[in-house]
Design an enzyme around this catalytic site. Structure first.
Site, PDB file in Angstrom:
ATOM      1  N   TYR A   1       0.757  -1.074   0.120  1.00 56.37           N
ATOM      2  CA  TYR A   1       0.117  -0.022  -0.045  1.00 56.37           C
ATOM      3  C   TYR A   1       0.845   1.283   0.190  1.00 56.37           C
ATOM      4  CZ  TYR A   1      -3.431   3.490   1.785  1.00 56.37           C
ATOM      5  OH  TYR A   1      -4.245   4.409   1.931  1.00 56.37           O
TER       6      TYR A   1
ATOM      7  N   ASP B   1       9.333   2.549  -0.827  1.00 53.53           N
ATOM      8  CA  ASP B   1       8.502   3.119   0.006  1.00 53.53           C
ATOM      9  C   ASP B   1       8.806   3.122   1.494  1.00 53.53           C
ATOM     10  OD1 ASP B   1       6.300   4.035   1.705  1.00 53.53           O
ATOM     11  OD2 ASP B   1       4.750   3.365   0.396  1.00 53.53           O
TER      12      ASP B   1
ATOM     13  N   LYS C   1       5.306   9.368   8.470  1.00 56.32           N
ATOM     14  CA  LYS C   1       5.392   8.866   9.714  1.00 56.32           C
ATOM     15  C   LYS C   1       6.125   9.307  10.869  1.00 56.32           C
ATOM     16  CE  LYS C   1       2.684   4.951   8.067  1.00 56.32           C
ATOM     17  NZ  LYS C   1       1.258   5.201   8.557  1.00 56.32           N
TER      18      LYS C   1
HETATM   19  N1  HOZ Z   1      -3.427   3.372   6.098  1.00 53.46           N
HETATM   20  C1  HOZ Z   1      -3.212   3.263   7.584  1.00 53.46           C
HETATM   21  C2  HOZ Z   1      -2.490   1.951   7.856  1.00 53.46           C
HETATM   22  N2  HOZ Z   1      -1.514   1.555   6.938  1.00 53.46           N
HETATM   23  C3  HOZ Z   1      -4.246   3.859   8.355  1.00 53.46           C
HETATM   24  C4  HOZ Z   1      -4.447   5.198   8.640  1.00 53.46           C
HETATM   25  C5  HOZ Z   1      -5.224   5.523   9.769  1.00 53.46           C
HETATM   26  O1  HOZ Z   1      -6.259   5.074   9.676  1.00 53.46           O
HETATM   27  O2  HOZ Z   1      -4.876   6.467  10.337  1.00 53.46           O
END
Ligand code: HOZ
Length: 428
Positions: free
Chosen positions: A144, A239, A267
């Site tokens: 992702y 990534d 992050k």
């Molecule tokens: N896509 C995020 C985790 N891989 C989730 C982000 C969130 O809901 O804060």
């Protein structure tokens, strides 16, 4: 467990926010529950609106490696806020942050700050297309890279969690430019590159996948990607939004010795504030506007609050570099003990781990790609999640996400976590 206040807030939220949340996995749908609303967090703990304490392994999905509300990070944000929250003009902080990233990542000569991981990957893809003059891109199933149009095909995280193959709203013409291959499948990469090599701008990969649950690259996979991309003039993008500064002071590239052309970050480098960055070789990065012609911009890019929180976080990490080893050992021990508890109850699980990130897959087979991850029994994961949550442990609310430890987690937290697991399995 009584969850009345969270429940009533959720009912209120769905009236005004689609699905009641601002990011899908938070809705707890795949674990057959409704979200716990959080009031505050400190160190390794988060507290819900009813004042209940949880040992937190979500870690805001990765950023909180120092634990929540680290006093030095909070002080840096407060001091920055007093000087103004956004100027839309360059600051010295941005140079400091860029230098720290360049110093930590040998493959990065220059860096551009953005406001999220999605923006970082989306912009890196545009840059790769602009630099190579090619349109096709390659990504891997279950990886992702945020929610931009080109990158949603067969993606991990919420897409995997909700079991949707892609997303309406992504133009077919654009989706057709994305070639999606199984993670860790060298043959599939060779076949695709042999067929389309001259048309492919980039291969983007999470060097350690974190969004289908944690899945490690098999021996030689990243090197194969590096070799084949070089041969065909394709850019290799790592990534490292999750892995950046998570496994070491730098990225998984520092550990594996494989250097990509471009790296995406987010992050941890924002210390818990919204941030992203992409960087890499100078000749590529200088194609970005205003140095070059590939356009990319953002009002809050390099925001002084985010830069201050990120710089302080990186300074602390650098000063305490030995802590990474302790974190690794602690997570390894926790995962081993958890695995033993499941084994003792004859519940088939596989624990995948890289440093302080881990996933317990409810399957008996090794998880090496998305199709093996997808064999997991998500109902059992949900049952485990709800059981352990009721006992004060907050894990990722999806089988297809990573859980994280922080420097703030203690031996006592580990013991409490194992006790909660024991009790959950006792009533299984
Ligand atoms: N896509 C995020 C985790 N891989 C989730 C982000 C969130 O809901 O804060």
């Amino acid at each position: 467990m009584s969850n009345k206040f969270s429940q009533s807030l959720y009912e209120e939220a769905v009236k005004y926010i689609p699905g009641g949340v601002n990011s899908p996995v938070r809705a707890f749908k795949s674990v057959a529950s409704t979200p716990v609303f959080i009031q505050r967090a400190s160190g390794s703990k988060i507290y819900d609106v009813e004042g209940r304490e949880y040992i937190d392994y979500v870690s805001s999905w990765g950023p909180m490696i120092l634990g929540h509300s680290h006093p030095a990070v909070v002080a840096a944000i407060q001091a920055a806020a007093e000087r103004g929250t956004s100027y839309g003009a360059p600051t010295e902080l941005e140079i400091e942050m860029a230098k720290m990233i360049v110093e930590a990542f040998p493959s990065v000569d220059m860096v551009r700050m953005v406001s999220s991981g999605t923006e970082a990957t989306m912009s890196a893809i545009r840059l790769a297309r602009g630099f190579t003059g090619r349109d096709k891109i390659v990504k891997f199933e279950g990886c992702y890279h945020g929610h931009s149009d080109s990158l949603l095909a067969k993606a991990g995280s919420g897409i995997a969690t909700l079991g949707i193959p892609g997303s309406p709203g992504v133009p077919r013409a654009l989706a057709e430019l994305t070639i999606t291959l199984p993670f860790n499948d060298a043959e599939a990469v060779k076949t695709a590159v042999d067929a389309y090599g001259e048309e492919i701008a980039c291969i983007i990969v999470e060097p350690v996948a974190g969004n289908m649950g944690v899945v490690l690259p098999t021996e030689g996979f990243l090197k194969m990607l590096r070799d084949i991309t070089r041969r065909y003039g394709i850019l290799l993008i790592f990534d490292e939004v999750i892995t950046g500064f998570r496994l070491t002071y730098g990225g998984f590239q520092n550990i594996s010795g494989i250097s990509p052309d471009l790296t995406c970050l987010g992050k941890i480098i924002g210390g818990g504030l919204p941030v992203g960055a992409f960087g890499g070789r100078k000749d590529i990065m200088e194609k970005l506007a205003p140095a070059g012609s590939v356009y990319q911009a953002g009002t809050l890019s390099g925001n002084p609050l985010a830069m201050s929180a990120g710089i302080e976080t990186l300074k602390i990490l650098k000063k305490n570099i030995g802590e990474y080893e302790i974190l690794d050992r602690r997570t390894s021990l926790l995962c081993k003990e958890l695995q033993l508890l499941f084994d003792g109850r004859d519940i088939p699980v596989r624990t995948n781990r890289a440093g302080s990130m881990f996933t317990i897959f409810f399957t008996s087979e090794a998880v090496i790609d998305f199709s093996s991850a997808a064999q997991s029994n998500t109902e059992l994961y949900g049952r485990y999640f709800r059981g352990i949550l009721a006992r004060g442990i907050s894990l990722a609310p999806s089988q297809f996400e990573a859980s994280f430890l922080s420097f703030a987690h203690t031996d006592e937290d580990m013991e409490k976590t194992l006790d909660a697991c024991r009790l959950t399995l006792k009533n299984w």
